[in-house]
Motif scaffolding. Sequence first.
Motif, PDB file in Angstrom:
ATOM      1  N   ILE A 232       4.926  25.653 -29.217  1.00 13.11           N
ATOM      2  CA  ILE A 232       4.856  24.329 -29.830  1.00 13.11           C
ATOM      3  C   ILE A 232       3.574  23.607 -29.419  1.00 13.11           C
ATOM      4  O   ILE A 232       3.173  22.616 -30.033  1.00 13.11           O
ATOM      5  CB  ILE A 232       6.102  23.496 -29.463  1.00 13.11           C
ATOM      6  CG1 ILE A 232       6.329  22.388 -30.498  1.00 13.11           C
ATOM      7  CG2 ILE A 232       6.007  22.938 -28.046  1.00 13.11           C
ATOM      8  CD1 ILE A 232       7.679  21.742 -30.425  1.00 13.11           C
ATOM      9  N   LYS A 233       2.900  24.103 -28.395  1.00 10.89           N
ATOM     10  CA  LYS A 233       1.658  23.491 -27.929  1.00 10.89           C
ATOM     11  C   LYS A 233       0.440  23.985 -28.706  1.00 10.89           C
ATOM     12  O   LYS A 233      -0.681  23.527 -28.446  1.00 10.89           O
ATOM     13  CB  LYS A 233       1.476  23.750 -26.432  1.00 10.89           C
ATOM     14  CG  LYS A 233       2.560  23.108 -25.565  1.00 10.89           C
ATOM     15  CD  LYS A 233       2.307  23.339 -24.092  1.00 10.89           C
ATOM     16  CE  LYS A 233       3.444  22.781 -23.229  1.00 10.89           C
ATOM     17  NZ  LYS A 233       3.550  21.308 -23.328  1.00 10.89           N
ATOM     18  N   ARG A 234       0.610  24.905 -29.625  1.00 10.32           N
ATOM     19  CA  ARG A 234      -0.510  25.352 -30.454  1.00 10.32           C
ATOM     20  C   ARG A 234      -0.984  24.184 -31.301  1.00 10.32           C
ATOM     21  O   ARG A 234      -0.196  23.551 -32.017  1.00 10.32           O
ATOM     22  CB  ARG A 234      -0.087  26.525 -31.329  1.00 10.32           C
ATOM     23  CG  ARG A 234      -1.220  27.103 -32.200  1.00 10.32           C
ATOM     24  CD  ARG A 234      -0.704  28.308 -32.966  1.00 10.32           C
ATOM     25  NE  ARG A 234      -1.645  28.794 -33.961  1.00 10.32           N
ATOM     26  CZ  ARG A 234      -2.555  29.741 -33.753  1.00 10.32           C
ATOM     27  NH1 ARG A 234      -2.643  30.291 -32.553  1.00 10.32           N
ATOM     28  NH2 ARG A 234      -3.358  30.133 -34.721  1.00 10.32           N
ATOM     29  N   ALA A 235      -2.267  23.899 -31.253  1.00 10.72           N
ATOM     30  CA  ALA A 235      -2.791  22.710 -31.918  1.00 10.72           C
ATOM     31  C   ALA A 235      -2.743  22.826 -33.433  1.00 10.72           C
ATOM     32  O   ALA A 235      -2.432  21.856 -34.126  1.00 10.72           O
ATOM     33  CB  ALA A 235      -4.223  22.445 -31.450  1.00 10.72           C
ATOM     34  N   ASP A 236      -3.048  23.994 -33.969  1.00  9.82           N
ATOM     35  CA  ASP A 236      -3.155  24.167 -35.413  1.00  9.82           C
ATOM     36  C   ASP A 236      -2.162  25.233 -35.853  1.00  9.82           C
ATOM     37  O   ASP A 236      -2.327  26.412 -35.540  1.00  9.82           O
ATOM     38  CB  ASP A 236      -4.581  24.581 -35.790  1.00  9.82           C
ATOM     39  CG  ASP A 236      -4.780  24.712 -37.297  1.00  9.82           C
ATOM     40  OD1 ASP A 236      -3.837  24.409 -38.059  1.00  9.82           O
ATOM     41  OD2 ASP A 236      -5.880  25.132 -37.709  1.00  9.82           O
ATOM     42  N   LEU A 237      -1.138  24.839 -36.579  1.00 10.09           N
ATOM     43  CA  LEU A 237      -0.109  25.769 -37.046  1.00 10.09           C
ATOM     44  C   LEU A 237      -0.344  26.203 -38.488  1.00 10.09           C
ATOM     45  O   LEU A 237       0.460  26.956 -39.038  1.00 10.09           O
ATOM     46  CB  LEU A 237       1.278  25.123 -36.935  1.00 10.09           C
ATOM     47  CG  LEU A 237       1.720  24.685 -35.539  1.00 10.09           C
ATOM     48  CD1 LEU A 237       3.119  24.091 -35.590  1.00 10.09           C
ATOM     49  CD2 LEU A 237       1.670  25.838 -34.552  1.00 10.09           C
ATOM     50  N   TYR A 260       9.331  21.918 -34.036  1.00  8.99           N
ATOM     51  CA  TYR A 260       8.422  22.988 -34.443  1.00  8.99           C
ATOM     52  C   TYR A 260       8.483  23.191 -35.954  1.00  8.99           C
ATOM     53  O   TYR A 260       7.444  23.351 -36.610  1.00  8.99           O
ATOM     54  CB  TYR A 260       8.800  24.276 -33.720  1.00  8.99           C
ATOM     55  CG  TYR A 260       7.824  25.409 -33.933  1.00  8.99           C
ATOM     56  CD1 TYR A 260       6.531  25.351 -33.424  1.00  8.99           C
ATOM     57  CD2 TYR A 260       8.193  26.556 -34.633  1.00  8.99           C
ATOM     58  CE1 TYR A 260       5.639  26.389 -33.608  1.00  8.99           C
ATOM     59  CE2 TYR A 260       7.315  27.602 -34.819  1.00  8.99           C
ATOM     60  CZ  TYR A 260       6.036  27.512 -34.305  1.00  8.99           C
ATOM     61  OH  TYR A 260       5.159  28.554 -34.493  1.00  8.99           O
ATOM     62  N   GLY A 261       9.686  23.174 -36.513  1.00 10.37           N
ATOM     63  CA  GLY A 261       9.806  23.290 -37.958  1.00 10.37           C
ATOM     64  C   GLY A 261       9.089  22.165 -38.679  1.00 10.37           C
ATOM     65  O   GLY A 261       8.408  22.391 -39.689  1.00 10.37           O
TER      66      GLY A 261
END
Length: 312
Positions: A232-237, A260-261
């Motif tokens: 969830i800490k990924r900046a760009d999904l 996250y969704g």
Amino acid sequence: MTLHPQVAAALASMPAPPPGPLDPAAMRAGEEAHVSPVAERLPLHAVEDRTGPTPAGDVPVRIYTPVEADSYGLLVYFHGGAFFLGSLETHDHVARSLAKETGFTVVSVGYRRAPEDAFPAGLQDCYGVVRWAAGDDSGLGWDGGTLAVAGDSSGGTFVAAVAAMAHDDGFDAITHQVLFYPSLDLDFDVDRYASLRENAVGYGLETAGLKPFNAFYLDSGADPADPLVSPIKRADLSGLPPALVVTAEHDPLRDEGELYGQRLRDAGVPATVSRYDGAGHGFVQHFSWIPEFARVFEETAMFVNEHGLGRG
């Protein structure tokens, strides 16, 4: 909604955990002791134990073929267990149900676990098996269409991390990601998500148990600030595969899965969040025999069999 009465009764009958530190070997043995005999498991066309060659070495896999056909969609499955529990055996029934309902060949991954194998061993195994399964040398009969990755709890962590790794590597074969009550933020500050307090006690997985259960993984070098550890800490999904995120009403991890969704949708990724009322963490593994929860496999099948979803 209150906890499902059959779940509540099962939890009430469970003995208190033994005092002292967690013992991985004893806990694994306890899990394996409850696995059903092969003769009592859901029958499929074929179930085969193999190894998947990966850059990190050969990884044990179990291949589930639901029916005889010339080619299949593929679903690669990562079992849960807080990165130190779970196995091909303890989650065999989950993989069988996924194969039956989806009609896909399911590849269940026997990845390396903490504390014996340090981060990122298990994650490397999972990603390596996905790459192998999609290759011509695997002999799995992939039809070149759907390639889904699915996992429960810590297996859901690996699903999100593998999808990110594949995207960053330019490997665009993954078409769907399915996360059952995933652990997506291994920073266990109890004020981070309301569900950590709302569902702290009495529903099976308890908030106070999150740190000790995940300590084997974190102590092996997994940094909670790393997006491959806490996806969830990924900046760009953006650009990730369409997702089905299944959450449980009475799960401390509920809110991070649902966030996250939402973050996927905000990034332009088609994402469905499906909350199961009356359920607690682990219901796919432990309570999918309850009719209200068994539909999780049907929902998964509908999701991965959808075509033309596009990519975010």
